[in-house]
Design a protein around this motif. Structure first.
Motif, short mmCIF file in Angstrom:
data_model
loop_
_atom_site.label_atom_id
_atom_site.label_comp_id
_atom_site.label_asym_id
_atom_site.label_seq_id
_atom_site.Cartn_x
_atom_site.Cartn_y
_atom_site.Cartn_z
N ALA A 196 0.82 -1.21 0.00
CA ALA A 196 0.00 0.00 0.00
C ALA A 196 0.85 1.26 0.00
CB ALA A 196 -0.94 0.00 1.21
N GLY A 197 2.16 1.09 0.22
CA GLY A 197 3.04 2.24 0.03
C GLY A 197 3.68 2.79 1.29
N PHE A 198 4.56 2.01 1.92
CA PHE A 198 5.30 2.48 3.09
C PHE A 198 6.69 2.87 2.62
CE2 PHE A 198 1.72 0.34 4.78
CZ PHE A 198 1.42 1.04 5.95
N VAL A 199 6.87 4.18 2.48
CA VAL A 199 8.02 4.74 1.77
C VAL A 199 9.37 4.30 2.35
CG1 VAL A 199 9.21 6.88 1.14
CG2 VAL A 199 6.73 6.67 0.83
N PRO A 200 9.61 4.41 3.67
CA PRO A 200 10.93 4.00 4.18
C PRO A 200 11.25 2.53 3.89
CG PRO A 200 9.74 5.27 5.83
CD PRO A 200 8.76 4.94 4.75
N GLN A 201 10.24 1.67 4.01
CA GLN A 201 10.47 0.25 3.74
C GLN A 201 10.73 -0.01 2.27
OE1 GLN A 201 8.21 1.55 5.83
NE2 GLN A 201 7.50 0.06 7.35
N ILE A 202 10.07 0.74 1.39
CA ILE A 202 10.32 0.58 -0.05
C ILE A 202 11.78 0.93 -0.36
CG2 ILE A 202 9.81 1.50 -2.35
CD1 ILE A 202 6.89 1.85 -1.42
#
Length: 275
Positions: A196-202
């Motif tokens: 769904a879009g978790f920026v730091p993990q991406i």
């Protein structure tokens, strides 16, 4: 399984070696165990024929190769899709979907029990979050489905219950076993992780050197529309998620997929398309 160590939860390499050495067995036995567990996909220690009998007995008494029990499976009346329901030792349910095809067999894996994201169109979003799956429970879904179906799984989809990047360590550990040629041996492009879009993990994932394909579960052109569809808290703007996805694609040299479910009157207007 009570008081037994789930062997799929042990990370191959130092962790598994540490357990083996602790039992007073030579390190070279680790490679033999890995071959039986991951390559031959054995579900009984009695099959580990190149290990000493007393060591096989010790493994049987202290370790387990499977943790799930099959609760139910339902086949689609439309196609050959099969929905599996497994029970965990602590009484929860894990859903796995098998998607057989003439040229490729795919599996849709769950990464959590329940889902904190709560997408309005998704049945999993209605199940309250309970806990993360372990790395072994993620991998076991493949082994259970292959054993029951008699088919070989060719591609992996992290699109089942849960948000994979909120179970980051276990999901990445499982992926590393999937792409390791000494374990499952899947090609990196045959694994798709939907988020769904978790920026730091991406961004962290882009540095893991696993380079699996990333699918961004957006479903809206802007933050206002998205909040109507995804009711769980995601503290990142659509623009930032897209930029993180593009950066991931650049660093891993892979294509990014945008997932967009059309909901009448919510995200399917001309204005949404133009955005």
């Amino acid at each position: 399984m009570t008081n037994k160590t789930f062997i799929l939860d042990l990370v191959p390499g130092e962790q598994l070696e540490r357990y083996i050495v602790r039992e007073g067995v030579s390190k070279f036995r680790t490679k033999q165990i890995l071959e039986w567990v991951y390559k031959k996909k054995s579900d009984s220690f009695s099959q580990f024929s190149n290990l000493p009998a007393d060591f096989r007995k010790h493994l049987e008494e202290n370790y387990c190769l499977r943790s799930f029990t099959l609760k139910d499976k339902k086949s689609s009346k439309i196609d050959a899709t099969v929905r599996y329901s497994f029970n965990t030792p602590d009484g929860f349910e894990v859903i796995t979907v098998f998607l057989p095809h003439e040229n490729r067999n795919s599996i849709c894996l769950s990464s959590q029990i329940g889902c904190p994201i709560k997408c309005s169109f998704c049945a999993s979003g209605k199940v309250p979050f309970k806990r993360n799956l372990t790395r072994g429970e993620i991998l076991e879904q493949i082994l259970q489905v292959e054993k029951d179906s008699g088919a070989v799984v060719d591609s992996i989809l992290f699109m089942g219950m849960g948000e994979p990047l909120l179970n980051y360590d276990n999901v990445v550990s499982a992926i590393k076993s999937m792409v390791d040629p000494e374990q499952f041996g899947y090609g990196r492009r045959n694994i798709v992780l939907s988020s769904a879009g978790f920026v730091p993990q991406i961004m962290k994932l882009s540095d893991e050197k696993v380079a699996v394909r990333l699918a961004l579960s957006l479903h809206a052109p802007d933050d206002q529309v998205r909040e109507k569809i995804i009711t769980g808290k995601i503290p990142y703007f659509v623009e930032d998620i897209l930029q993180a996805g593009l950066e991931y694609g650049r660093k891993t040299k892979s294509k990014i997929t945008i997932e967009y479910v059309l909901i009448d009157g919510v995200n399917n207007t001309q204005a949404d398309a133009a955005a």
